[in-house]
Structure formats: C-alpha cells, structure tokens
Design an enzyme around this catalytic site. Structure first.
Site, PDB file in Angstrom:
ATOM      1  N   HIS A 182      -3.612   6.354   2.903  1.00 15.15           N
ATOM      2  CA  HIS A 182      -4.028   5.048   2.379  1.00 15.15           C
ATOM      3  C   HIS A 182      -5.382   4.712   3.000  1.00 15.15           C
ATOM      4  O   HIS A 182      -5.590   4.879   4.210  1.00 15.15           O
ATOM      5  CB  HIS A 182      -2.980   3.999   2.739  1.00 15.15           C
ATOM      6  CG  HIS A 182      -3.436   2.606   2.470  1.00 15.15           C
ATOM      7  ND1 HIS A 182      -4.008   2.243   1.275  1.00 15.15           N
ATOM      8  CD2 HIS A 182      -3.422   1.488   3.238  1.00 15.15           C
ATOM      9  CE1 HIS A 182      -4.328   0.962   1.318  1.00 15.15           C
ATOM     10  NE2 HIS A 182      -3.992   0.472   2.505  1.00 15.15           N
ATOM     11  N   CYS A 189       0.817  -1.215   0.000  1.00 18.20           N
ATOM     12  CA  CYS A 189       0.000   0.000   0.000  1.00 18.20           C
ATOM     13  C   CYS A 189       0.851   1.266   0.000  1.00 18.20           C
ATOM     14  O   CYS A 189       0.319   2.365  -0.134  1.00 18.20           O
ATOM     15  CB  CYS A 189      -0.937  -0.013   1.195  1.00 18.20           C
ATOM     16  SG  CYS A 189      -1.721  -1.602   1.383  1.00 18.20           S
ATOM     17  N   ASN A 249     -10.441  -0.941   0.429  1.00 13.60           N
ATOM     18  CA  ASN A 249      -8.976  -0.865   0.407  1.00 13.60           C
ATOM     19  C   ASN A 249      -8.472  -1.394  -0.936  1.00 13.60           C
ATOM     20  O   ASN A 249      -8.638  -2.574  -1.236  1.00 13.60           O
ATOM     21  CB  ASN A 249      -8.435  -1.714   1.567  1.00 13.60           C
ATOM     22  CG  ASN A 249      -6.911  -1.688   1.652  1.00 13.60           C
ATOM     23  OD1 ASN A 249      -6.238  -1.292   0.710  1.00 13.60           O
ATOM     24  ND2 ASN A 249      -6.394  -2.135   2.778  1.00 13.60           N
TER      25      ASN A 249
END
Ligand code: ACO
Length: 328
Positions: free
Chosen positions: A255, A115, A285
């Site tokens: 993120h 990420c 996500n």
C-alpha cells in the site's frame, strides 16, 4: 485431471487528468515541497473532476482490466468494489459500475476495509472461483479521497489522491495464480486514529464536530507506527502460507502510504528497496486503489511480467491489514 487455481488474468487502472503538485499545495496551506517529500515521499497526486464519481473511475479501470483479460463485460459474473469513498450509501458503487460497463449477468457489492480492501476483495474472488460458483470476477479498488480532505489541514490534505485500479480473477493452471494470504483487523484500536464519519449511523462514542464529519481525520504518528510494524509482518505471513521466501519474490507491492513506512519494512525484512515497487511519489495515497494502480504501473514500466511471483500488502483504517502472494 489438470489441477486449477484462481489467478489474475487482466489488470487496468484509471487516473483522473488533473494533477495537483506539492507546489500547488504550497498555495493552499502552509507547507513546502521539501516537507512533503522528506516526510512522505509524495510529489504529486491526481484529482478527480467535479463531475466524476468513484464509480466513473472504477468503471474506466474495470473496462481496461476486462479488455486486458480478452473478455467482454458479459463474461463477468461478480463485481467487487473496495472503497471508503462510495458514490453514496445506497445503492452500492459496485452496482453503478455494473450499469456503467454493462455487466448484465452478475452480482455486485462493495467492501469497506480501507487500504486493505483490494486484497480483501482478491481473497473473496479467489474463494468463489475455487469453489466453482463464479467464473470471472472483477475486483476494483477506487477512491476519490480528495473530496474528503480538509483543505485547511496540512497534516492530511497533502497525503491523498484519487484513482482506480482493477483486476479480473479467473481460473488459471496451477503454477500460477493467487497463493497464501493473510487477513486481519483490530476494531479495538481508537477510531480517532483514522476516520471519516460521513453520513453513517455513527452514534458519537468519539465526539466529532459537525464540520469535521465529512473529512478524513488521522493520528499520523499512530498510523505511521502501525504501518511500520504491520507491513513486514504481513509480507512474511503471506510468504509463509505460500511456502516461499522473500528471495523467490520478484516484487513486493505495498500500500502506497509513505515512503518511510516502506523503507522501514525493507530494513526489517533485510531486502533492498529495489524489491519494493513505489509509485506514491506520482500517485500519493489512494487507499483501496493504491495496490491495483501500482500493479498496473509496475507492469507498464516492465517491472512486472507474467510468471513473476509477487506479494501485495495493504494496511489501513479499522485497523485492517491484508496480504497475498501470487504468481502473475
Ligand atoms: N507541511 C509542513 N509542516 C507540517 C505539515 C505539512 N504538510 N504537516 C505537519 N506539519 C508539521 C507539524 O505541524 C509538526 O510541527 P510542530 O513540530 O511545530 O508541531 C511537524 O510538521 C512534524 O509533524 P509530525 O506529525 O510529527 O510529522 P511526521 O514526521 O510524523 O509526519 C505524516 C507526518 C507524514 C502524516 C506521518 O506521520 C505519516 O505518514 N503517518 C502515516 C500516515 C498514513 O499512512 N496514513 C494513511 C494510512 S491509512 C490510509 O491509507 C487510509
């Protein structure tokens, strides 16, 4: 002579058409909309079509970013794709994107930093632009995570989604552009906190059942604690290295993993949630894609404009972390 910097001159994103809501997930695993929303903030996620590869999502996003920058694909001299879900091990997803968008004169490579990958990519682009060896670099974050979740595992399958975001990094006048950044990694953390063995050459220092090799496994609590402590820290480090304070910043784009991680970061930084951009309720996500998709969405919603100072902060598997301040 006018001093120059490296900065973002175009932003693009692509989300697959299909949407999977929490209500849809209730029919697949023993979960509820109430549990998913209260524990993660996620309400829906986009899911790639069976015939779409990560490079397809990436190519759509990259073309939009190149158009937004008012350039042509032939102007691009470096293609960077940050992904943990590449099309295949060889060739790289970046070379597939290069072919699909007809970038004829460029180098192309993938980076794997989970990420944090998109922000890692931005810092690579910045340095190549500043040392004069590249003119226009496209940095893409792209993932098809839903292809690597165990649809029987309610602790992970509710969290992830698919999508791609991209930016073009070029020379800009000082006063704008990419400022201070901070990159980090800690390979000493247990791999089982977050892993996807796939078809890598992994030799088994952590035992993985054959049927779990192609799915994401995670220690949610360990990753949650990591996120809560690292996110405010990396935001502060990018600000310090840019000689800015949080008051100089229009927006923090973190993120998009879990709303509770972002709320905890806001509290630790002493700022209101309105300083943070959040779209995880709509996108879930998307790992390396989450920050550039959030930049695209924030701009479309009028929350991000040219001249705004912002901070991007990513953290994830590895473990890795990365932040950067910039003026758009
Ligand atoms: N629906 C209903 N119940 C569930 C679900 C679900 N989808 N998932 C877990 N539960 C249950 C558990 O089984 C447990 O039940 P038990 O008490 O009977 O054992 C209970 O809910 C509580 O589970 P916890 O794991 O304690 O829930 P927690 O509050 O920690 O939230 C979560 C879990 C959302 C995964 C959280 O830990 C988290 O967000 N962690 C970070 C995840 C993350 O950010 N990952 C990615 C970062 S890196 C990257 O992006 C690639």
């Amino acid at each position: 002579m006018v001093k120059k910097n490296a900065g973002i001159i175009g932003i693009g994103a692509y989300l697959p058409d299909k949407i999977l809501t929490n209500a849809d997930l209730e029919k697949i695993v023993d979960t509820s909309d109430e549990w998913i929303v209260s524990r993660s903030g996620i309400r829906k996620r986009h899911v790639a079509d069976a015939n779409e590869a990560t490079s397809d999502l990436a190519a759509h996003a990259a073309l939009k970013a190149i158009q937004d920058a008012q350039l042509n694909p032939s102007d691009i001299d470096m293609v960077i794709v940050a992904t943990i879900t590449p099309d295949m091990m060889l060739p790289s997803t970046a070379t597939r994107v290069q072919r699909k968008i007809k970038v004829t004169n460029a180098c192309a490579f993938d980076i794997v930093a989970a990420c944090s990958g998109f922000v890692y990519g931005l810092t690579i682009a910045k340095n190549f632009i500043l040392n004069g060896t590249m003119k226009n670099v496209v940095v893409i974050g792209a993932e098809i995570l839903t292809r690597y979740v165990d649809w029987n595992d309610r602790t992970t399958c509710v969290l992830f989604g698919d999508g791609a975001g991209a930016v073009v990094v070029s020379t800009v006048n000082t006063g704008r552009g990419l400022l201070g950044f901070h990159l980090g990694a800690d390979g000493n953390t247990p791999m089982k906190w977050l892993m996807l063995p796939g078809s890598g050459s992994f030799n088994g220092s952590v035992s993985v059942a054959e049927n779990r090799k192609n799915v994401i496994t995670m220690d949610g609590k360990a990753i949650f604690k990591f996120g809560v402590s690292i996110l405010p820290d990396i935001i502060n480090r990018a600000l310090e290295r840019s000689h800015l304070t949080v008051n100089d910043i229009r927006l923090i784009i973190p993120h998009q993993a879990n709303i509770r991680i972002i709320e905890a970061a806001a509290k630790r930084l002493g700022v209101g949630m309105n300083k943070f951009y959040v779209n995880l309720d709509q996108r879930a996500n998307t790992s390396a894609a989450s920050i550039p998709i959030a930049m695209f969405d924030a701009r479309n919603e009028g929350k991000l404009q040219n001249g705004d100072a912002i901070v991007l902060g990513g953290f994830g598997g590895g473990l890795t972390w990365a932040s950067i301040a910039l003026v758009l």
